[in-house]
Design a protein around this motif. Structure first.
Motif, mmCIF file in Angstrom:
data_model
loop_
_atom_site.group_PDB
_atom_site.id
_atom_site.type_symbol
_atom_site.label_atom_id
_atom_site.label_comp_id
_atom_site.label_asym_id
_atom_site.label_seq_id
_atom_site.Cartn_x
_atom_site.Cartn_y
_atom_site.Cartn_z
ATOM 1 N N UNK A 3 0.686 -1.053 0.169
ATOM 2 C CA UNK A 3 0.041 -0.111 0.001
ATOM 3 C C UNK A 3 0.768 1.296 -0.077
ATOM 4 N N UNK A 4 0.667 2.097 -0.868
ATOM 5 C CA UNK A 4 1.448 3.420 -1.177
ATOM 6 C C UNK A 4 0.608 4.461 -0.633
ATOM 7 N N UNK A 5 1.110 5.460 0.082
ATOM 8 C CA UNK A 5 0.649 6.753 0.656
ATOM 9 C C UNK A 5 1.509 7.849 -0.121
ATOM 10 N N UNK A 6 0.895 8.727 -0.758
ATOM 11 C CA UNK A 6 1.621 9.838 -1.467
ATOM 12 C C UNK A 6 1.291 11.115 -0.549
ATOM 13 N N UNK A 7 2.187 11.735 -0.187
ATOM 14 C CA UNK A 7 1.979 13.024 0.879
ATOM 15 C C UNK A 7 1.818 14.128 -0.214
ATOM 16 N N UNK A 8 0.832 15.143 0.169
ATOM 17 C CA UNK A 8 0.588 16.209 -0.381
ATOM 18 C C UNK A 8 0.755 17.307 0.381
ATOM 19 N N UNK A 9 1.821 18.322 0.127
ATOM 20 C CA UNK A 9 2.078 19.577 0.789
ATOM 21 C C UNK A 9 1.216 20.458 0.091
ATOM 22 N N UNK A 10 1.199 21.886 0.572
ATOM 23 C CA UNK A 10 0.775 22.881 -0.451
ATOM 24 C C UNK A 10 2.021 23.269 -1.282
ATOM 25 N N UNK A 11 1.469 23.109 -2.534
ATOM 26 C CA UNK A 11 2.512 23.457 -3.768
ATOM 27 C C UNK A 11 3.037 22.042 -4.306
ATOM 28 N N UNK A 12 2.617 20.849 -3.766
ATOM 29 C CA UNK A 12 3.033 19.714 -4.384
ATOM 30 C C UNK A 12 2.293 19.603 -5.707
ATOM 31 N N UNK A 13 3.163 19.294 -6.594
ATOM 32 C CA UNK A 13 2.095 19.010 -7.919
ATOM 33 C C UNK A 13 2.236 17.522 -8.538
ATOM 34 N N UNK A 14 3.380 16.710 -8.080
ATOM 35 C CA UNK A 14 3.697 15.614 -8.706
ATOM 36 C C UNK A 14 2.995 14.093 -8.048
ATOM 37 N N UNK A 15 1.988 14.586 -7.099
ATOM 38 C CA UNK A 15 1.350 13.621 -6.437
ATOM 39 C C UNK A 15 0.133 12.782 -7.519
ATOM 40 N N UNK A 16 -0.377 13.431 -8.210
ATOM 41 C CA UNK A 16 -1.327 12.842 -9.365
ATOM 42 C C UNK A 16 -0.546 11.971 -10.464
ATOM 43 N N UNK A 17 0.610 12.518 -10.768
ATOM 44 C CA UNK A 17 1.505 11.556 -11.578
ATOM 45 C C UNK A 17 2.032 10.342 -11.067
ATOM 46 N N UNK A 18 2.436 10.595 -9.513
ATOM 47 C CA UNK A 18 2.716 9.267 -8.848
ATOM 48 C C UNK A 18 1.721 8.313 -8.875
ATOM 49 N N UNK A 19 0.510 8.903 -8.348
ATOM 50 C CA UNK A 19 -0.837 7.714 -8.341
ATOM 51 C C UNK A 19 -0.978 7.315 -9.614
ATOM 52 N N UNK A 20 -0.719 8.202 -10.885
ATOM 53 C CA UNK A 20 -1.199 7.367 -12.140
ATOM 54 C C UNK A 20 -0.006 6.243 -12.385
ATOM 55 N N UNK A 25 0.981 0.563 -12.621
ATOM 56 C CA UNK A 25 1.773 -0.724 -12.348
ATOM 57 C C UNK A 25 0.986 -1.598 -11.505
ATOM 58 N N UNK A 26 -0.248 -1.099 -11.395
ATOM 59 C CA UNK A 26 -1.310 -2.035 -10.786
ATOM 60 C C UNK A 26 -1.436 -1.881 -9.227
ATOM 61 N N UNK A 27 -0.959 -0.853 -8.542
ATOM 62 C CA UNK A 27 -1.234 -0.649 -7.275
ATOM 63 C C UNK A 27 -1.893 0.671 -7.003
ATOM 64 N N UNK A 28 -2.735 0.486 -6.066
ATOM 65 C CA UNK A 28 -3.679 1.641 -5.519
ATOM 66 C C UNK A 28 -2.712 2.334 -4.733
ATOM 67 N N UNK A 29 -3.146 3.808 -4.270
ATOM 68 C CA UNK A 29 -2.443 4.524 -3.268
ATOM 69 C C UNK A 29 -3.287 5.460 -2.933
ATOM 70 N N UNK A 30 -3.119 6.074 -1.653
ATOM 71 C CA UNK A 30 -3.933 7.211 -0.784
ATOM 72 C C UNK A 30 -3.007 8.425 -0.839
ATOM 73 N N UNK A 31 -3.899 9.554 -0.921
ATOM 74 C CA UNK A 31 -2.948 10.791 -0.473
ATOM 75 C C UNK A 31 -3.179 10.836 1.089
ATOM 76 N N UNK A 32 -1.996 11.430 1.554
ATOM 77 C CA UNK A 32 -1.777 11.743 2.667
ATOM 78 C C UNK A 32 -1.349 13.325 2.926
ATOM 79 N N UNK A 33 -2.385 14.142 3.733
ATOM 80 C CA UNK A 33 -2.171 15.617 3.674
ATOM 81 C C UNK A 33 -1.058 15.942 4.568
ATOM 82 N N UNK A 34 -0.544 16.996 4.448
ATOM 83 C CA UNK A 34 0.604 17.444 5.317
ATOM 84 C C UNK A 34 0.318 17.618 6.599
#
Lengths: 233, 96
Positions: A3-20, A25-34
């Motif tokens: 399970x992957x968690x992608x951290x989002x800070x104010x000004x982060x823009x690559x979180x959607x690309x990482x989720x994509x 690759x066949x892996x779900x992910x969740x966003x983690x707010x700063x």
């Protein structure tokens, strides 16, 4: 399945690309707010690219003190995996989770271009799907990616095998022309001593489908997923 | 917390890259000064200036600003810092 968690800070823009990339690759992910205090039980934390807090003060400096980072530190202490990409690498260095620092590119230009990376170790969760000495084609996109460590720190890094990726030419040789930012020893990515935290300036999430010119970046995500699946929880 | 005017200070903090760290920005500024005819310019280092206003007595302010520099304002891997304290003046914004 990791399970992957992608951290989002104010000004982060690559979180959607990482989720994509993870979805490809066949892996779900969740966003983690700063401002979050916990990691929702994820196996791997991704600190994605962007300009967290507008790069105010120093790139990654403010983000390294965000509430979520206390949870990331505990995750690292437990042996959890962390991948910091670009601004995420800067955050990891500012947080002291990786040694060294990232300075303004030597040419003073923002560099957005494909580069060739040489895989220096294949015994880490991030690189075990690669052959030793393999070359990956992955783009960089940054203005402050010149890795710096003083001579003593650099010697320790080399001695402990903490350099995972170096900028090389098409033949796999170190070459100043192939180094987009002037990083010392051509360093593009390093791991911590345990090999559980990777910081890298290039963007593997931007090289996950052939329509983007390369799918080499998927190896990093697949490596983490397979390592996580095999790890004891 | 003391709020008396005499217990407010401004710390003029200057953060620069360590001398051993290459400063390409400073090099470009030096070249530009040479182009303008300032041939006597031997070197330029570009840094960062922060004015930190604190409410505390002088000794406490000094210790606290020093801690701020070490924890956040300066990255000790690549940078060094220095600062001076001056009494805060609300009416006139002080120059660096």
């Amino acid at each position: 399945m990791s399970r992957f968690g992608i951290v989002v800070f104010p000004g982060t823009w690559s979180d959607r690309d990482c989720a994509h990339a993870l979805a490809v690759a066949g892996h779900p992910s969740v966003r983690l707010w700063h401002q979050d205090q916990d990691l929702q039980g994820v196996d791997c934390v991704i600190l994605p690219g962007g300009f967290s807090y507008g790069d105010y003060l120093r790139a990654g400096a403010i983000a390294s003190h965000a509430p979520i980072m206390a949870a990331v530190r505990r995750h690292v202490d437990r042996g959890g995996l962390v991948l910091g990409i670009c601004n995420g690498f800067q955050v990891l260095c500012e947080a002291g989770l990786l040694p060294g620092a990232l300075l303004r590119n030597a040419a003073l230009q923002f560099r957005c271009q494909p580069v060739t990376l040489r895989v220096e170790r294949v015994d880490t969760p991030f690189s075990h799907t690669c052959r030793a000495g393999a070359r990956l084609r992955i783009p960089v996109s940054h203005g402050e990616g010149r890795y710096y460590a003083d001579p003593a720190m650099l010697a320790r890094l080399e001695q402990r095998g903490q350099v995972l990726f170096r900028y090389v030419d098409a033949a796999g040789r170190l070459d100043p022309e192939a180094n987009p930012n002037g990083s010392v020893a051509g360093i593009a990515g390093i791991v911590n001593e345990r090999g559980t935290v990777l910081g890298m300036m290039p963007h593997p999430e931007r090289a996950c489908e052939m329509v983007l010119g390369s799918a080499d970046g998927l190896r990093v995500f697949q490596g983490i997923a397979e390592a996580g699946a095999g790890a004891a929880r | 917390m003391p709020t008396d005017h005499r217990d407010r200070f401004v710390a003029d903090v200057v953060v620069t890259l360590k001398p051993v760290v290459n400063d390409p920005q400073g090099d470009v500024v030096r070249e530009a000064l040479h182009t303008l005819g300032f041939a006597e310019v031997a070197g330029v280092r570009v840094g960062r200036y922060l004015a930190v206003e604190v409410t505390a007595d002088r000794a406490t302010a000094r210790a606290r600003v020093d801690a701020m520099c070490q924890q956040l304002l300066c990255n000790g891997v690549i940078e060094e810092y220095r600062f001076t304290l001056r009494p805060a003046d609300r009416s006139v914004p002080a120059p660096p």
